[in-house]
Write an enzyme that holds these catalytic residues in place. Structure first.
Site, PDB file in Angstrom:
ATOM      1  N   TYR A 267     -20.994 -17.757  12.220  1.00 38.14           N
ATOM      2  CA  TYR A 267     -21.618 -18.533  13.294  1.00 38.14           C
ATOM      3  C   TYR A 267     -20.990 -18.259  14.661  1.00 38.14           C
ATOM      4  O   TYR A 267     -21.683 -18.035  15.653  1.00 38.14           O
ATOM      5  CB  TYR A 267     -21.536 -20.035  12.976  1.00 38.14           C
ATOM      6  CG  TYR A 267     -22.002 -20.904  14.103  1.00 38.14           C
ATOM      7  CD1 TYR A 267     -23.355 -21.156  14.281  1.00 38.14           C
ATOM      8  CD2 TYR A 267     -21.120 -21.434  15.038  1.00 38.14           C
ATOM      9  CE1 TYR A 267     -23.797 -21.929  15.328  1.00 38.14           C
ATOM     10  CE2 TYR A 267     -21.551 -22.197  16.092  1.00 38.14           C
ATOM     11  CZ  TYR A 267     -22.892 -22.445  16.235  1.00 38.14           C
ATOM     12  OH  TYR A 267     -23.325 -23.196  17.296  1.00 38.14           O
ATOM     13  N   ASP A 302     -28.748 -22.581   8.839  1.00 38.84           N
ATOM     14  CA  ASP A 302     -29.888 -23.137   9.582  1.00 38.84           C
ATOM     15  C   ASP A 302     -30.073 -22.436  10.921  1.00 38.84           C
ATOM     16  O   ASP A 302     -31.187 -22.292  11.402  1.00 38.84           O
ATOM     17  CB  ASP A 302     -29.682 -24.636   9.807  1.00 38.84           C
ATOM     18  CG  ASP A 302     -28.329 -24.937  10.460  1.00 38.84           C
ATOM     19  OD1 ASP A 302     -27.318 -24.395   9.974  1.00 38.84           O
ATOM     20  OD2 ASP A 302     -28.295 -25.688  11.444  1.00 38.84           O
ATOM     21  N   LYS A 374     -26.368 -28.063   1.623  1.00 40.63           N
ATOM     22  CA  LYS A 374     -26.687 -28.904   2.781  1.00 40.63           C
ATOM     23  C   LYS A 374     -28.071 -28.536   3.308  1.00 40.63           C
ATOM     24  O   LYS A 374     -28.320 -27.403   3.697  1.00 40.63           O
ATOM     25  CB  LYS A 374     -25.642 -28.701   3.865  1.00 40.63           C
ATOM     26  CG  LYS A 374     -25.820 -29.618   5.055  1.00 40.63           C
ATOM     27  CD  LYS A 374     -24.744 -29.317   6.063  1.00 40.63           C
ATOM     28  CE  LYS A 374     -24.850 -30.223   7.274  1.00 40.63           C
ATOM     29  NZ  LYS A 374     -24.012 -29.692   8.358  1.00 40.63           N
TER      30      LYS A 374
END
Lengths: 524, 249
Positions: A267, A302, A374
């Site tokens: 990320y 995500d 998640k």
């Protein structure tokens, strides 16, 4: 709890995907093992008990590491020079040594012979104190979740607070917990991930979020302990180990009993333009600390879907999950601490968008049957139309229940409009409660046919993931990242923020915390 | 057609609106009365509190319906209408090739800490938005998309290096007016770095911008919600390549 397989995935293809992720990741792990960073060294000093900041707010760990870096470099590790200087006896403790070092009054050198042995002993004892704190917090968590209890249902409900003021966050978090939240995440101030230090103390001003500091962690955890007893379930606390200070965040989280930390292997590189080498070195050390602390990591897949099309890029999520799994296992995190991420981001105007979501969610569930997955709500296709947004969030909740997701980040109908209002949170929780109440057991009846749309789509995504992993193995992960394979961003290994804080370890590199963490792994 | 209008529920002229809000009051009869009083002060006649629900012990959420007393005069409404002709990608390419004789260079970025590239990507990426292909797909445009979290000085330097004709900046994050601060900072940096004649056209876009604010923000144009790549391409051609009357309408 192991999820039951519902898709007829080819076991050889699944094994091949895992093997490819391992092959792609191995050279990166080698690189992480042979480098250190300023943040790894600062985290070591934090474990050794150094806290506080100078009048300008720069932490003493930064001052001390910078002083050592100027004189001996960080390639030998800062522990020996620091504890040698302490053993000389002119400074009563680390903090006062840091004061003197910041003023330029300490000469650092690498000790040899007996001086080397006594400095390393001193360093080991000091970081041992930090690990004792982490271990004690882990035991407390286990006891609290045993005696107070865990949430009665899955998925656990994950809710965000972010006022900027820790003293405002606390009552909001407590009321969210009373209203049904099982996990409270405190969003960090915008841009904290780009600070090369961790701010100090309780903070009352943030920018669209609250600074993550050791003291803020402690305050919020103490408040949630109180609320946990009141509501009869252990309410977990989540924060972020991303950005330039991953190792330090992990150390502070472990010592202050956070329960979950956002920690993604790529990320920072892709979305914060942090140097890839810095990120992989910091990531490994931070995950080793999370493993010791029993903290569940949350990965950030995500994000790929917010910058690329969720159908075309579905397989990049799978690839990233497999890489995150490999790096996490390698750092000593077991499956039950692996909160791999994925999201409900398919364009709702696309025909059969919900079935595509089910296919993608089920693929993740089946590839990682023991991981606390998640499940993240729609953001990209949320508009100012809050009515449609609420409906979309309902379908998101339903997909989460049908596919047996473990952690559900509550979606807000006002996503993309405002930071959530009190009423937004209440409406969102009502939405979750309705779906859980009305269809909580639906997974039991949901068996998509082996030759149906959902099974075929999952198969297709897995196939695309394997193709991409083959390319990554051939090109090397760092080159793949440089070429913009993930999330479209191109990030070369010699670019990005924080590269100046990376050093290749010298032959005589010594890090007492690293020693403990590596031996944890060998013991496993 | 009258230029005076009222909100429409199910009958012309009924003025019906619906609103929701929270009051920091415990949920009881008095709270409902307070909600009705607020609605009346907001200009709603016969306000009906159709829903009230406790949020915790100290707040109550309301949904209220009522007839707005206020009238809107359409003649007094001020908006920024499109002041340039909308061209097809083919027309854009033709005009650039014919009049400019080289490719028109566009540098795009999300500046500040904003990591949401969805806006700039919708305009620039081949993928585009709403069925329209992005600017990368225009043969006569050269697009440099710097992606997320670009520092303003880096953007300025890159724009100079690329000899950019236009700089496109997208801002999605708006907490505490970050989009406005970032835009002003960017405009000031370009003004400082380049004399007026050499400054690229500065275009900023994002869902929460006010299209009328370009002068105040120091940019040439502000695009708001619903902008497509075609809008942007047509505007660039209009401003950079040809005067209005020369372009086929």
């Amino acid at each position: 709890m192991t999820a039951k397989p519902l898709l007829p995935l080819d076991p050889d293809l699944v094994a091949r995907a895992r093997r490819l992720a391992e092959l792609a990741g191995e050279p990166v792990v080698e690189m992480a093992r042979s480098h250190t960073t300023v943040s790894v060294e600062r985290a070591t000093l934090r474990l050794a008990g150094l806290t506080g900041a100078d009048p300008e707010g720069i932490p003493w760990v930064n001052r001390l590491v910078d002083a050592v870096a100027d004189q001996t470099g960080i390639e030998h590790g800062v522990a020996l020079p620091v504890f040698h200087a302490l053993a000389e006896g002119n400074h009563p403790d680390l903090e006062r040594l840091a004061h003197a070092a910041a003023a330029g009054g300490v000469k650092f050198e690498l000790p040899t012979g007996r001086a080397h042995d006594s400095a390393s002993d001193l360093a080991r004892t000091a970081v041992g104190g930090g690990f004792d704190r982490i271990d004690a917090q882990r035991r407390t968590r286990n006891q609290m979740s045993m005696f107070i209890g865990d949430p009665p249902q899955r998925p656990w409900i994950y809710l965000i607070v972010a006022t900027g003021d820790i003293y405002e966050d606390i009552p909001q978090a407590q009321s969210a917990a009373r209203a049904g939240a099982d996990i409270i995440a405190v969003i960090r101030s915008t841009g904290q991930s780009l600070l090369d230090y961790v701010p100090e103390g309780a903070t009352r001003e943030g920018f669209a979020g609250t600074y993550a500091t050791g003291e803020n962690f402690r305050l919020m955890r103490a408040a949630l302990d109180q609320t946990s007893r009141e509501v009869g379930r252990y309410v977990r606390l989540c924060n972020y180990a991303s950005g330039l200070c991953m190792p330090e965040m992990a150390a502070l989280a472990g010592m202050n009993r956070l329960d979950m930390m956002l920690n993604d292997c790529m990320y920072g590189i892709l979305f914060r333009d942090i140097n890839p080498i810095r990120t992989f070195v910091d990531q490994r050390f931070s995950r080793q600390i999370h493993a010791r602390a029993g903290i569940i990591i949350n990965t950030g897949e995500d994000n790929y879907l917010t910058t690329a099309d969720a159908v075309e890029a579905a397989h990049t999520v799978t690839v990233s999950q497999l890489l995150n799994e490999y790096f996490a296992h390698e750092a000593g995190l077991p499956d039950e601490l692996l909160g791999l991420g994925h999201a409900f981001e398919v364009n709702p105007d696309l025909p059969e968008s919900f079935r595509l979501e089910l296919a993608h969610a089920l693929l993740a569930r089946q590839l990682f049957p023991d991981a606390p997955l998640k499940w993240m709500p729609p953001t990209k296709h949320m508009t100012g139309d809050v009515f449609r947004g609420n409906l979309l969030d309902g379908f998101f909740n339903l997909a989460g229940v049908m596919t047996g997701q473990s952690i559900l980040l509550v979606g807000m109908m006002t996503e993309a409009v405002v930071t959530p209002w009190l009423s937004d949170r209440d409406i969102a929780l009502q939405n979750v409660r309705y779906v859980l109440g009305a269809a909580g057991g639906l997974a039991e009846d949901f068996h998509p046919p082996a030759d149906g749309f959902i099974a075929n789509r999952a198969d297709e995504v897995l196939g695309e993931a394997v193709d991409l992993l083959e390319r990554i193995r051939d090109d090397g992960l760092l080159d793949a990242i440089a070429d913009g394979t993930f999330g479209i961003m191109k990030r070369p290994a010699d670019g990005g923020r924080g590269l100046e804080g990376v050093a290749e370890r010298a032959e005589d590199y010594f890090n007492p915390a690293g020693e403990v963490l590596e031996s944890d792994e060998e013991a496993r | 057609m009258s230029s005076i209008v009222r909100p429409y529920g199910d009958t012309t002229g009924d003025g019906m609106v619906q609103l929701s809000f929270t009051l920091p009051v415990a949920h009881d009869k008095r709270a409902e009365g307070a909600a009705a009083q607020l609605a009346a002060k907001m200009g709603l006649d016969n306000a009906m509190v159709v829903h009230s629900k406790a949020i915790g012990t100290r707040h109550t959420f309301f949904v209220v319906y009522g007839a707005a007393r206020h009238l809107v005069n359409l003649d007094e409404v001020e908006v920024v209408e499109r002041d340039y002709p909308l061209l097809s990608p083919k027309e854009v390419n033709e005009v650039v090739k014919e009049r400019l004789g080289r490719k028109l260079c566009v540098v795009g970025a999300c500046i500040g800490t904003d990591a949401h590239t969805v806006g700039i990507d919708a305009i620039l990426n081949i993928k585009g938005v709403a069925g329209e292909k992005g600017l990368e797909c225009y043969r006569e445009l050269r697009v440099v998309n710097l992606g997320a979290q670009v520092a303003v000085p880096d953007l300025v330097n890159r724009a100079i290096d690329e000899e950019a004709d236009a700089v496109l900046v997208s801002q999605v994050v708006t907490q505490r007016d970050a989009h406005l601060h970032n835009t002003r900072e960017m405009a000031a940096a370009f003004r400082e770095a380049l004399p007026p004649g050499r400054r690229p056209l500065l275009v900023v876009g994002g869902p929460r911008f006010d299209e009328r604010a370009s002068a105040e923000l120091g940019v040439d144009r502000v695009f708001s919600r619903g902008t497509t790549p075609g809008d942007v391409a047509s505007y660039l051609v209009h401003r950079l390549v040809a005067s209005q009357k020369e372009i086929p309408a």
